[in-house]
Enzyme design. Structure first.
Site, PDB file in Angstrom:
ATOM      1  N   TYR A  95       6.743 -81.162  53.649  1.00 50.02           N
ATOM      2  CA  TYR A  95       6.179 -80.541  52.455  1.00 50.02           C
ATOM      3  C   TYR A  95       7.133 -80.501  51.259  1.00 50.02           C
ATOM      4  O   TYR A  95       6.696 -80.726  50.123  1.00 50.02           O
ATOM      5  CB  TYR A  95       5.631 -79.151  52.788  1.00 50.02           C
ATOM      6  N   GLU A 137      -1.237 -75.105  60.062  1.00 48.11           N
ATOM      7  CA  GLU A 137      -0.894 -76.236  60.932  1.00 48.11           C
ATOM      8  C   GLU A 137       0.002 -75.809  62.081  1.00 48.11           C
ATOM      9  O   GLU A 137      -0.104 -76.351  63.196  1.00 48.11           O
ATOM     10  CB  GLU A 137      -0.254 -77.347  60.104  1.00 48.11           C
TER      11      GLU A 137
END
Length: 407
Positions: A95, A137
């Site tokens: 990310y 997630e």
């Protein structure tokens, strides 16, 4: 939490993203792969070349900006993307890479219009959005690993059986190489297949719907060989599976994932409409409905080019023969002389609203459909024209999510 000022700035960029979103995401992917070529082992190269991934990300960024003060409004989309991320192996450490390159792409495309204030607000907003994805997630990774028969990452499976379903589609029956149990799944879910293809620099990952009922000692995927057509290249993974993956071959797959699943709590009539290879998740649903919902009327519609391209027809017909609450219908775009001789289809041409109304008793039903994007757009338009409720219309994109609202 974002400040009121940051929220105001982000929302002010919504019109800009609507115009320049795809340009920004196109530049983002180019930058990211230049700086981190190892990520080419995760992302679908074909979707990149066709621009589908760029458009899907642009839509997601636009939606996030529009609903930045109420991200719960896009939670279903977040979960859908998170399922794909978990299936592909995208982790928390990816990310910051995405964020750095996305902000740089915004600056490059917008130039002087991307002020320090705007970039600063977007940096904070991205942090909030990324944290939401990472948290969801993380739960999905934990669930996939800890469930009975589950595992983390990719696991080796062998092809126990390969069956030719049509001229262009083969089914592959997969069993774990370690001989241990496998995770169950919900009808409509998919697995990711990771392959090293001779002559290819990068690993390729593709997601395939499970085409059989859960609860069996194997996973079945039914794969169409995607040959090159017009400007689209041949499918590398599907071609390699068809060319080299015989019985006994080993594949690496991730645990089942996906949000396009059957609602077993709704007992109204259900309509399953598949176009081409889009029938695969619906076939899993049909198999479950056959045994678990004897009082629920099920209409199963499959569109194919012709009988030679029609996959999984015998299985559907057998389920309908054994379970009277199931009705099956076939629509052939270009029926062959043999199709006409055998009268092996119910409609020639395309699935349209008048035909749907002639075989489905009421629009008060649950509709599930999947197939090529033009097919899905036509089905969606027909159902909306009929007046079917939006919450009763469910569909699955093979690949990055798009919109069915456009012409």
């Amino acid at each position: 939490m974002l400040s009121a000022k940051n929220i105001e700035i982000i929302k002010s960029t919504v019109p800009v993203l609507e115009v320049h979103g795809t340009a920004i995401t196109t530049r983002f992917y180019a930058r990211m792969f230049e700086n981190h070529p190892e990520l080419l082992n995760i992302f679908n190269h074909a979707n990149q070349k066709q621009g589908r991934q760029q458009t899907a990300l642009a839509n997601a960024v636009y939606a996030a900006a529009k609903h930045i003060d109420n991200l719960g409004a896009i939670l279903p989309v977040v979960k859908q993307i998170a399922h794909k991320h978990r299936s592909l192996g995208i982790k928390a450490e990816h990310y910051p890479i995405v964020g750095q390159n996305l902000l740089a792409a915004i600056q490059e495309v917008l130039g002087d219009a991307a002020t320090e204030e705007i970039i600063g607000a977007w940096a904070k907003a991205y942090g909030v959005i990324a944290d939401a994805f990472i948290g969801i997630e993380a739960d999905m990774y934990r669930e996939a690993e800890q469930q009975e028969g589950g595992w983390s990452g990719f696991r080796a499976f062998k092809i126990a059986k390969r069956v030719k379903e049509s001229d262009v589609i083969d089914s592959f029956y997969l069993v774990p190489s370690d001989g241990k149990g496998i995770a169950s799944y919900l009808p409509g879910q998919y697995i990711s297949v990771k392959m090293d293809i001779p002559g290819e620099k990068n690993t390729h990952i593709r997601q395939y719907s499970l085409s059989d009922a859960p609860g069996k000692p194997y996973y079945r995927i039914s794969v169409k060989r995607e040959d090159a057509i017009q400007s689209l290249p041949a499918g590398k993974v599907s071609s390699d599976l068809h060319d080299r993956a015989g019985e006994g071959s080993e594949l690496w797959i991730s645990a089942p994932a996906g949000e396009f699943t059957l609602n077993t709590e709704d007992h109204r009539p259900i309509v399953l409409i598949g176009g081409g290879i889009g029938v695969t998740p619906l076939m899993s649903m049909l198999s479950v409905l056959a045994e678990s919902s004897p009082g629920r009327r099920v209409t199963f519609i499959q569109a194919a080019r012709n009988g030679e391209w029609h996959a999984l027809k015998p299985q559907a017909e057998e389920l309908a023969r054994r379970h009277p609450h199931i009705q099956t219908y076939w629509c052939y775009e270009q029926p062959t002389a043999r199709d006409r001789e055998l009268q092996g289809y119910h409609k020639e041409g395309f699935v349209d609203l008048p035909w749907l109304q002639s075989i489905i008793p009421s629009k008060d039903a649950c509709f599930y459909f999947c197939g090529p994007v033009p097919f899905m757009k036509a089905i969606y338009r027909s159902l909306k024209e009929w007046g079917a409720a939006e919450q009763d219309i469910r569909y699955e994109f093979f690949g990055p999510a798009g919109s069915l609202e456009t012409a």
